[in-house]
Motif scaffolding. Sequence first.
Motif: not given
Lengths: 54, 179, 567
Positions: C530-546
């Motif tokens: 629950g506490a992790g932020f395991a895939a920050p790179g993917t998350f930034t890519l997802a934001i670019v997509f959004l």
Amino acid sequence: MSQNETTDADDEPIPVMQQILDNPFLLLFIGITVPTVFYIVWGVMEIVTIPVAK
Amino acid sequence: MSALLPPARRVWWKEPLDRVELAWILIAFAWSAILFFMMPYWHVFGKQNLSNEAYRISAEEFTKRTQTMVDKYTVRTETDEKIPVVHPPEGSDVYLIARLWQWWPLLELENGKSYRLHLSALDYQHGFSLQPSNINLQVVPGYEMVITVTPNQAGSYSIVCNEYCGIGHHKMVSRLYVK
Amino acid sequence: MNDSRNFRIDTPTGLQYHRDAELLIKANAFFGVVFLLIGGVLALLVSLTRWPSVHLLPADWFYLTLTAHGLDMLVFWIIFFEIAVLYFCSSTLLRCRLATPRIAWLGFALMLIGAVTTNVAIFRGDSSVMMTSYVPMGAHPSFYLGLILFAVGALIGCFVFLGTLVVAKNDKTYEGSLPLVTFGALTASIIAIFTIASGAIILIPTFLWSIGYIHQIDPLMYRTIWWAFGHSSQQINVAAHVSVWYAIAAIVFGAKPMSEKVSRTAFLLYIAFLQLASAHHLLSDPGLSSEWKIFNTSYFMYFAVLASMVHGLTVPGAIEVAQRKKGYTKGLYEWLRRAPWSNPVFSGMFISLIGFGFLGGISGVMMGTEQLNMIIHNTIYVPGHFHATVVIGTTLAFMSLTYFLIPSLFRREVWLPGVAKWQPYVFGFGMYAFALVMMGAGTLGVPRRHWDMSFAGTALPHEFPGSAYLMMGLVGISGVLAVIGGGMYILVTVGSLLFGRKVESSTFAQKGTPIPRAPVAATIGGHHGGAGFAAPGTFTLAIVFLVAFVLYYFINWKYLSTVWGIS
């Protein structure tokens, strides 16, 4: 993490949502019914009730 | 090869979510709600919506109504085929026939004025594609679609057929004038 | 045959192939590729005809070719391969025997006979009705008959898949829940059952109409039910290729799903709502209400879009987590830079994922919006969109999987590995360009399924702007590029079967070994919590997509607001 060991015991009840996801034939029922009702039946009803031009 | 194997835990439903996933689900959910909201919003506040007004109509009946309009409001003819150009009054019922492989008749509308446009096909399905505005509607035989159109720019428009309707499909093109 | 050779265990991968399943997977995949080859040749002809300065085929041949291209690619290639995927995901992944192999062969035979029958009908020249075969435009009865036979055969395949799940459960070859990839395949098969049944429901009366037994088919009714087949069959593809993405992430990286709960719930949203999107094709039709259109086109509040966005995050996210575990932790993107980009299994899958999301997904939501549909309906934007979803998304994902299956299933080394290495790039980026310029041309109003955008010989021709001609020229060029990429795939796959060195690394057994239960230790200390932020790179890519998604979506509303008032 030791808590996980104890919660993974064989006697722990399976949550309802997991039971649904583990039941292929229930999923099949959902996957047929939802589009049949909302897309086909509703759509066909609308088409057959289109009035004749006055 | 874990996605190829059964989940390791017997009860996996209670596994906690990573914050990356949770955050993205919330963002995606909010965006989905906006996407959904935009359609009813546009029905209330937008100016480009289909009316949902439609009737069943036979090819004969639709032809008859179109002919009545043509007899009343023709101002001239164009092309070797002498296709009538119709200039109907504001607010009137305007008919446009789609058939193999022609739009009939030619319409002449006035800028900023509204007309009730009736569209139907006599034979196969056709596609009403107003160029260069790029407004596209499906024209289905046996059904009449009625929409109120208000041209917002004067000029000469084209109506292209963009639903495949047989070997002459690419020759099915016509004009629409806005004065 | 000797019973002791009932199962083949492929040593490098540990996969266990039941003999019947193995043959059926091979046969279905092989004929899938045969139809891909036919469809690819036709694709070249279509591209070269729509390239305005080439304009290769005469009109009648163009419409014939386009009809055959659509069906061979969208229906025959993909569904053959999907049946192979279904058998692989059930019998092979669950290490159990395939249910009712004889009936499975019957289904296969029906599919093959049906596909050939329909192709013959088209090439005879009297069935150039496009894939959609909208009534009252009629084709030769054998055109519909072939499709019906194919549909029944594919339906049998889906039920064999479900039967195999039951076999695995009864024989206890696994414990607990299905693997995620099999669950995705189950999603695909459920959608397929609805889809194919809808196809049969509308095509059987249409066949009877074509032989004169039924007097009339209502065109609007036909459109509504046909699209429950035509569109949903592309939704089978989505579920299937998302499963293939998960499978490849597991095969190449040993990636495990970030969360079983999230990925499976996303598949559940597909099962319930994805098929409603058949309404996308009816948004500019007369007679269907806005309520019906909005409810269905949005998959009931965009729940299936939500699901796709979730898969789009969790697949690369799982890869990122696996890569970071291996020590590629520098910055946001070392995990991605250091991915095996020269392995076509991975590169194809990743190009598929990005293209499906950015090109196919965003354009699909735009055109599936009730009012926005008016500015692209039936323009060449539509094939631009679905080449991004079905070709970049599905076909490229299936191609990548093939590079894994050649050694494991066909027991051959990949022939011409240098060609295989570049194939996903040529095909994928050719298709990226192709989809983009088609969408560009559609935005400028160029119609789809149209032989002559110059309207030569008509009294009142429309003159498209020069930019539209430029776009269509680029459609031709990028189409040829993509066809070359497809040809490379055929060369490698067929070449591997003919000339590839044999892989002799199998052992045989009478029975499959059940999948061992994962040791408890492996379930503890997982990377997620629950506490992790395991895939920050993917998350930034997802934001670019959004951001791209939001911008493009509202640009189209802005354009819509400038056209004529319609009410």
